[in-house]
Design a protein around this motif. Sequence first.
Motif, short mmCIF file in Angstrom:
data_model
loop_
_atom_site.label_atom_id
_atom_site.label_comp_id
_atom_site.label_asym_id
_atom_site.label_seq_id
_atom_site.Cartn_x
_atom_site.Cartn_y
_atom_site.Cartn_z
N GLY A 29 -12.23 8.37 -7.10
CA GLY A 29 -11.57 7.09 -7.29
C GLY A 29 -12.39 6.19 -8.17
O GLY A 29 -13.24 6.65 -8.96
N ASN B 279 0.87 -1.17 0.00
CA ASN B 279 0.00 0.00 0.00
C ASN B 279 0.90 1.22 0.00
O ASN B 279 1.95 1.22 0.66
CB ASN B 279 -0.90 0.03 1.23
N THR C 91 -3.31 10.52 -3.43
CA THR C 91 -4.01 9.26 -3.64
C THR C 91 -3.51 8.21 -2.68
O THR C 91 -2.30 8.11 -2.42
CB THR C 91 -3.81 8.78 -5.09
N VAL D 236 -3.25 4.31 -2.34
CA VAL D 236 -3.29 3.12 -3.19
C VAL D 236 -3.14 1.87 -2.32
O VAL D 236 -2.17 1.74 -1.58
CB VAL D 236 -2.17 3.16 -4.24
N TYR E 214 -7.89 2.07 -5.28
CA TYR E 214 -7.33 3.34 -4.82
C TYR E 214 -8.41 4.41 -4.82
O TYR E 214 -9.45 4.28 -5.45
CB TYR E 214 -6.13 3.76 -5.70
N TRP F 289 -8.69 9.01 -4.02
CA TRP F 289 -7.92 10.23 -3.79
C TRP F 289 -8.73 11.26 -3.02
O TRP F 289 -9.95 11.20 -2.96
CB TRP F 289 -7.40 10.82 -5.10
#
Length: 461
Positions: A212, A80, A179, A181, A188, A190
């Motif tokens: 997203g 991540n 973002t 992720v 993901y 943002w």
Amino acid sequence: MSALRARAALAAAAVLALLALPAAPALAADDPDDVIPLTVTVPPRDGAGDGDGGAATLTDAELRWAVNTEAGSGNYVGCNFLMAGTPGTDGDTGGSRVWDDGDAGLYHGRAGNVRVLRTVGTGAAATQRQATFGTRCTGPTGEKVTLSTTSGAEVVMAGGRGTRDADGSVEIRWTGSFTVVFYGGMTYWWAGDPVLRLDADGDGTLTATAGGYAADREDVTRWGRLPATRVTLATFDGEKLTGSKGGFLQPAYCGVWVDAGDSAPQVRQDPAGSCWGSFPQNLVDFQQRTGQASYWYSSGHRDAAKPPAVVGVSFDAAQSIGSTPPVSGVGTGGGTTTPGGPDRSGGGTSGTAGAAGATGVAAGPGAATRGGPGGGLGAAGLATPRSPGAATLADAPLTGFPAVQAATLGGGATPLVPDLLRTADGAGTDRLAVAATGLLLAASGAVVGFRRRWLVLPFRP
């Protein structure tokens, strides 16, 4: 002894005689040459300075946030990570998939006013560097992050504009996005243009416009852009920015209830070393569509990695108060976790924990235990492997702001009462009397000297 008493009596008589001498004419009160100006400067409190507590217009405030420990940890397909801006040129990576070496163009370490900084090195030698595609999954010592470590990366946004009022209330707006992720790119979302609002009591919110893509673990071809949604990233209760340069704000989480909807139910029992709780309800609601919902509240799976990191706010980016990254090396090591088959009852995937080590990241002091039901990314989202048994996380200090060392008031300083006078047998009282007599004689002589003009100040003509 009689001689000593006689000398003391003569000294006392001399003092009385000197005091009885006629005084010299008084100096004229309106003579400017006889006025000695006295200026007293009181130093500011530690951490305060000019304008502390006063109103100000802010034009380049800075926001620092690592989101949480999970946002920089490893997972079963990669890691991540945080990035500046949105993926690629338009936020669309084309589907739910793990980014590979050919996807370097999707990642941004910097976008406008936003950067992602990661910790490099440990201890006193630790520094921060801008993250790149190649280092997005890298820990402070260059190793790939695992389930039991985190990169220590944080989002840094400059250019905040707003006001700071005299009562302590604050409103600051930033332009830009970052973002979050998960699963190497399979899911993901943002957050754009965050706004911080605090009232005079330190209560308030950090909000942003979220976006997203919706993803589905069962059908990775399902890929749809989510509408822009205003969400609350963090709430604050009694968190004030009292320093002249800014301060740190601890988001509310522990003990916060949430309606988990169709995702794994909220677990309202503290894991060791952490606490149960949740990010704000409307953020969890939004994450239902990204497939990440249970990563934003305690679900019984990796709960020690979920509490939000401290938010750092500097009123002037040029005078930053410093970073707020989470802990980075908290795993016990030695063990691995092997994903197993699907387990839809908990919304996740079963797995087998390594016997010699833990698979998780502790975000608070003490050890945390994971296992049991939970995990998963929601009914329509990606699944997270979980261990059917308990795995113990390593001890880790609570982090996010510089530690404050304990100090003992007056420790090592000169005592207020000199050792000369602090005697166990009471002899100090006699010494004090002798010292006082000497000071009295000296003061009397000085008074007489100035009255008779035998003595003058060295800076007088």
